[in-house]
Design an enzyme around this catalytic site. Structure first.
Site, mmCIF file in Angstrom:
data_model
loop_
_atom_site.group_PDB
_atom_site.id
_atom_site.type_symbol
_atom_site.label_atom_id
_atom_site.label_comp_id
_atom_site.label_asym_id
_atom_site.label_seq_id
_atom_site.Cartn_x
_atom_site.Cartn_y
_atom_site.Cartn_z
ATOM 1 C CB ALA A 48 -0.919 -0.015 1.214
ATOM 2 N NE ARG A 85 -3.896 -1.987 2.489
ATOM 3 C CZ ARG A 85 -4.154 -3.281 2.313
ATOM 4 N NH1 ARG A 85 -5.260 -3.661 1.701
ATOM 5 N NH2 ARG A 85 -3.307 -4.193 2.711
ATOM 6 C CE LYS A 98 1.403 -7.149 -2.637
ATOM 7 N NZ LYS A 98 1.317 -6.861 -1.197
ATOM 8 C CG ASP A 146 4.032 -6.121 5.515
ATOM 9 O OD1 ASP A 146 5.227 -6.394 5.755
ATOM 10 O OD2 ASP A 146 3.263 -6.903 4.934
ATOM 11 C CG ASN A 147 7.952 -7.337 8.480
ATOM 12 O OD1 ASN A 147 9.061 -7.398 8.999
ATOM 13 N ND2 ASN A 147 7.786 -7.436 7.174
ATOM 14 C CB CYS A 202 -4.747 -19.565 32.560
ATOM 15 S SG CYS A 202 -5.141 -17.973 33.233
#
Lengths: 523, 556
Positions: A48, A85, A98, A146-147, A202
């Site tokens: 994007a 987008r 891409k 993106d990371n 838990c």
């Protein structure tokens, strides 16, 4: 900042006849337009943010001059969910790469742009391609990632090669832009977001109450079932130290691991696809029926059993570990299905979320990339004054717009020398070919007593080593130490090695010193 | 991976759900449906205008229509991505419509080769078919005419402008109501200070005294808080603790919770080898629920009152006096008002936050809140049906689904009433702080005045300042005169520095793509807010100054 200062920085020179970049010319002048044309940019990512940046660059004419270029790299192929987008892509592009697709579109919009595309992931594997020579020719790096891991990696590379980095990101209606400038600002890695709040174990196992919990549960389940389980089974067979290592683990871990190994190699080892179907069906029963039934009747009890028997028998047909990949439909379906089923167990709302996917919309991206370009203008103009630059934080939902000066890099000191994360000792191989020469050079030139030298994780020299080892290491060349002791190769494209050292200053105190760049002789 | 055709697979999400997946997380299916049924009109396909449409076409607005009678020039290509060399000399709206339509096959794009001025005169009803108009690059007079036309039809208008390093956005709407305002940090609705009877009897039925420390460490924190409050009531002379709690009272409760946490943890260590075995060594040690209780004191033990913003809405005359034409929102508000009058509080929201708990306890408590929320929504729904009948409307015209959504969001309702741009433009707004702000030297209101002066210049000279090289000095003086005139009209006894005026002149009304992208991104998000009726829009003017990176919102 007084306005007049800003005005002179963007003083219009003259207005020429109507051209493509007329508005830019009017505001900046021809000289600046030429400079923009000769910019060499590395765009990391073509999602994007990448699409939006490339469009902006095409509009500005970045990389359209004789010395300019844009290189965009992205290893991903186009997916359906990108189309809301990532506007350079069309439905018929789904499945294509891409980076090459976006480069083609941009080129067709502005044929003067010199743009190339790669399908590489940035990382250790591609350091031979994105090497020192490559970086030395860049004007700037713009991240479109993106990371966080890839961001941190590019940040390290930019700091290492002293290149400006424009970092940006969006999360739903929130967006941010960070300017990272060599020798001036802190880097992306200098300030950390607080770690994501982890969900208590838990809650995950027995008491989920929100879709995030079942998602995390499903991801953990996937990891344990399809990744670490088979890995452990593999290690059990091939790694003679596996048993020792496993048995030393605390609590119930050894038993858990070994039971899983047994399940993989003996109890549930499939020999046909029919077996897999049967297993999946039973697994489902186990996860969504049995476990729940048990939980509802009894408190979870530790089901420890005595078992030391060898698990292994029969032919060694090994399951192999899958790596989880959201682009792989089956993996995605497992998590989606698992999460939704688990949600049904607990009677809360199902969701179509498939993992740690964050919302994203065109508006935020458009705006954030506009901000990146404003900072790029300033960068290309060569400003060295921090207050000219602005980091931005926005939230369109509120809306909120915050701008602040980039934070200057932390200053460290040894003796009376000041340095920041952008600084390194630079030592040429011919001046210090051996460890002895290396250490004495520090003594001579920097008045520092080196007590330890390391390369990556490997310690090459330390004053507390046994004497015969010290003698041996001192004699060795730095190259040999890297190859023989640290067991690393030195590829032909490598121009320098990176060492870290600990040293004592004139007062025999530990000195806070920068890392060392050891420039190899080109023979 | 091998795919077996006979293998049953989970139902596939629809193609649309896949495509819009990332945005549905922000505004959900009903927001998307609203977006898809909208028709938006863009007046003039400038760089900023097409960027804005791009951000509406990508998420799937239903229809768009571009009104533009200009021909594409070479200059357009420098700031407008949705035009190319082949477009030069052709109608700008038609060319942009073609390339924008390529972005999303679900969206229908149209263009009208006409001027707004003509349309306003010849076919004023043209604008009535749109849910939103976005306009830019219009003269002051046309803006006023358009704004009055739309004000009369109650159609929202967004004006945008991107000049050099300055961006501007103005939203005109008569009335905008929001049910789903998506507040960032909503306070949980747990009613612990004044529990409804079902909650009270459920909480009273729990005997935490007899629980083992391990079980105690898994009791939901609202139970702990409630027990503490009732103990406090019985031990002190104050039979009733009512909101708001004093800071002292809050601190006492927090201290008590943290003290209880340590006690429970000590007891757990003591019986670690007793009846309870937990495979996770970490959970054995922690009574995290007490810490959650302590942290929640400041938020969940807040006031019981209807929030002031909602109170204002309930007192609004549109709520008090319904008419057969009243919108769904106002009918719902009236039912809510009557509900509040009867019950003394808003409907229970029915959601329980994430917390440390055993599943039985959590599910049971959740059920108490959920059941009450469902009952409250039923009561409101009955009132809604009654109101509709009284108004002579179909009693089922507002669905139970809508009522439930409304009740869940009843603490977050928003109402905005706007002002007409024509009024703002005809009488320069009496901005209280204009003088003070301008005097301070670096206010963004400076750019408001300058943009207004630019429009005044265009009205007087038929073009923007700075577009003709030979006239720059002259334009500069004329623009300065416009500024002075505007400021004296507004009765503001200050002036604006020459350097600012020169800056505007030198832009020559040029549009910078990056600034256009910023303004368009903001405005498109506002458009989505208006069309989906979710989130709170800007009220009502935004000015972006890219020279120093500042962005400010003003109400004009």
């Amino acid at each position: 900042m007084p306005l007049s200062v800003c005005l002179t920085m963007w003083r219009r020179s003259l207005k020429t006849q109507l051209l493509q970049y007329d508005s830019t010319l009017a505001v900046f002048g021809t000289d600046f337009q030429n400079r923009i044309g000769n910019v060499r940019l590395f765009v990391v990512g073509s999602g994007a943010i990448g699409c939006e940046l490339l469009k902006n660059y095409a509009m500005l004419g970045i990389g359209s001059g004789p010395g300019g270029m844009i290189l965009v790299t992205d290893m991903d192929a186009i997916e359906k969910s990108n189309l809301n987008r990532q506007f350079l892509f069309r439905p018929w592009d789904v499945g294509k790469q891409k980076s090459s697709t976006s480069a083609l579109v941009v080129k067709s919009m502005n044929p003067q742009i010199r743009i190339m595309s790669h399908q590489n992931r940035v990382g250790k594997d591609t350091e031979g391609i994105y090497n020192e020579y490559f970086f030395s020719r860049l004007t700037c790096v713009t991240n479109a990632l993106d990371n966080v891991d890839a961001r941190k990696y590019m940040d390290l590379r930019c700091v290492y090669f002293r290149k400006p980095l424009l970092e940006s990101g969006t999360l739903g209606t929130k967006g941010n832009v960070q300017v990272i400038l060599p020798n001036l600002t802190e880097s992306y890695g200098s300030s950390q977001d607080p770690p994501e709040k982890s969900i208590p174990m838990c809650t995950l196992k027995n008491f989920p109450n929100a879709i995030e919990h079942t998602l995390q549960w499903a991801r953990d389940l996937f990891e344990g079932t399809f990744t670490t389980g088979p890995q452990d089974a593999d290690s059990y067979i091939n790694d003679p130290e596996f048993m020792d290592r496993t048995l030393k683990l605390p609590g119930s871990q050894p038993m858990d691991i070994l039971e899983k190994v047994k399940s993989h190699l003996v109890d549930d080892k499939p020999s046909s696809f029919e077996d897999c179907i049967a297993w999946a069906r039973l697994f489902w029963e186990e996860l969504f029926v049995n476990v729940i039934k048990q939980l509802l009747h009894t408190y979870p009890a530790d089901t420890t059993t005595e078992s030391g028997q060898p698990f292994w028998s029969g032919p060694k047909r090994l399951p192999h570990a899958l790596s989880f990949d959201y682009d792989e439909e089956k993996c995605q379906e497992f998590v989606v299905a698992g999460a939704n089923l688990r949600a049904l167990n607990y009677g809360f709302k199902e969701n179509r979320i498939a993992g740690k996917i964050i919302p994203a919309i065109a508006t935020t991206t458009s705006l954030v990339c506009g901000l990146v370009c404003i900072e790029l203008y300033k960068l290309v103009q060569g400003h060295k004054n921090l207050e000219r630059f602005k980091n931005g934080f926005i939230n369109l939902a509120l809306p909120f717009f915050g701008f602040s000066e980039p934070i200057p890099a932390d200053v460290h000191t040894y003796h009376d020398k000041k340095w920041t994360l952008w600084d390194k000792f630079e030592i040429r191989e011919e001046k210090a070919p051996t460890m002895t020469a290396f250490i004495s050079l520090f003594k001579r030139q920097h008045k520092l007593d080196v007590t330890m030298v390391s390369y990556g994780e490997t310690m090459l020299f330390a004053d507390f080593m046994p004497e015969d080892k010290i003698r041996e290491r001192l004699k060795m060349s730095m190259r040999d130490l890297v190859v023989q002791v640290a067991d690393d190769d030195i590829p032909h494209w490598k121009r320098a090695l990176d060492f870290e050292a600990a040293a004592e200053d004139k007062d025999e105190e530990d000195a806070d010193i920068p890392p060392i760049r050891y420039v190899l002789s080109q023979s | 991976m091998k795919v077996n055709a006979s293998c049953p697979t989970s139902p596939e999400p629809s193609e649309k759900a896949k495509k819009y997946d990332r945005q549905l997380r922000l505004w959900d299916d009903h927001g998307q449906a609203a977006l898809e049924s909208s028709h938006v009109c863009l007046i003039n396909a400038t760089g900023a205008g097409t960027e804005l449409l791009k951000s509406l076409v990508l998420p799937g607005v239903g229809n768009f229509t571009i009104v533009d009678n200009k021909l594409v020039t070479a200059e357009d290509l420098g700031s407008n991505f949705f035009l190319n060399k082949q477009s030069i000399g052709k109608n700008r709206g038609e060319m942009a419509c073609g390339l924008l339509s390529e972005l999303n096959s679900d969206v229908r794009g149209n263009f009208v080769d006409d001027s707004v001025e003509q349309l306003l005169v010849n076919s004023p009803s043209f604008f009535d078919e749109f849910q939103l108009i976005v306009a830019n690059d219009l003269s002051e007079k046309t803006i006023c005419d358009l704004s009055e036309r739309l004000w009369a039809s109650d159609i929202p208008l967004i004006l945008i402008k991107s000049v050099g390093f300055v961006g501007y956005m103005r939203i005109q709407l008569r009335e905008h109501t929001v049910i789903e305002s998506h507040p960032d940090n909503a306070v949980e609705d747990l009613r612990l200070l004044n529990p409804f009877s079902e909650l009270k009897s459920y909480l009273d039925s729990i005997d935490i005294e007899s629980l083992s420390p391990q079980r105690l460490s898994h009791v939901p924190f609202p139970v702990l808080l409630y027990k503490h409050l009732s103990d406090y009531r019985s031990h002190s002379n104050e039979s009733n603790i009512l909101a708001p709690l004093t800071r002292q009272q809050k601190r006492e409760i927090q201290d008590a919770m943290r003290k209880a946490k340590r006690t429970v943890e000590d007891r757990m260590v003591a019986v670690k080898n007793g009846d309870f075995v937990d495979t996770n060594p970490k959970t054995v040690q922690d009574a995290e629920n007490f810490e959650e209780a302590a942290k929640a004191v400041n938020t969940v033990l807040g006031g019981l009152d209807v929030p002031s913003e909602v109170q204002r809405i309930l007192e609004d005359c549109k709520c008090v006096e319904l008419t057969p034409e009243s919108s769904t929102f106002w009918v719902l508000c009236r039912a809510l008002k009557d509900f509040v009058a009867e019950e003394g509080s808003l409907p229970v929201r029915g959601s329980l936050p994430d917390m440390t708990s055993d599943s039985d306890g959590y599910v049971a408590l959740q059920k108490v809140y959920r059941d009450k929320a469902a009952r409250d929504a039923d009561v409101v729904a009955r009132r809604v049906r009654g109101l509709l009948r009284d108004l002579g409307r179909n009693a089922d015209s507002i669905s139970e689904q809508e009522v439930k959504l409304f009740c869940r969001n009843s603490a977050f309702l928003r109402l905005q009433r706007g002002t007409c741009v024509a009024k703002e433009f005809r009488q320069f707004p009496k901005l209280v702080d204009l003088g003070a702000e301008l005097e301070s030297g670096d206010s963004d209101l400076t750019f408001y005045v300058l943009l207004r002066a630019m429009e005044r210049f265009r009205t007087d000279f038929g073009r923007y300042p700075g577009v003709l090289d030979a006239q720059i000095e002259l334009d500069n003086m004329q623009l300065k005169a416009c500024v002075c005139k505007l400021l004296s009209e507004s009765g503001t006894p200050v002036s604006i520095g020459d350097d600012y005026v020169q800056e505007i002149t030198r832009y020559g009304a040029g549009e910078l793509h990056s600034v256009a992208a910023f303004v368009a991104g903001c405005a498109a998000q506002e458009a989505i807010k208006l069309l989906t009726r979710q989130y709170v829009p800007v009220d009502n003017t935004m000015i972006y100054n890219a020279i120093v990176s500042k962005c400010a919102v003003y109400k004009m």
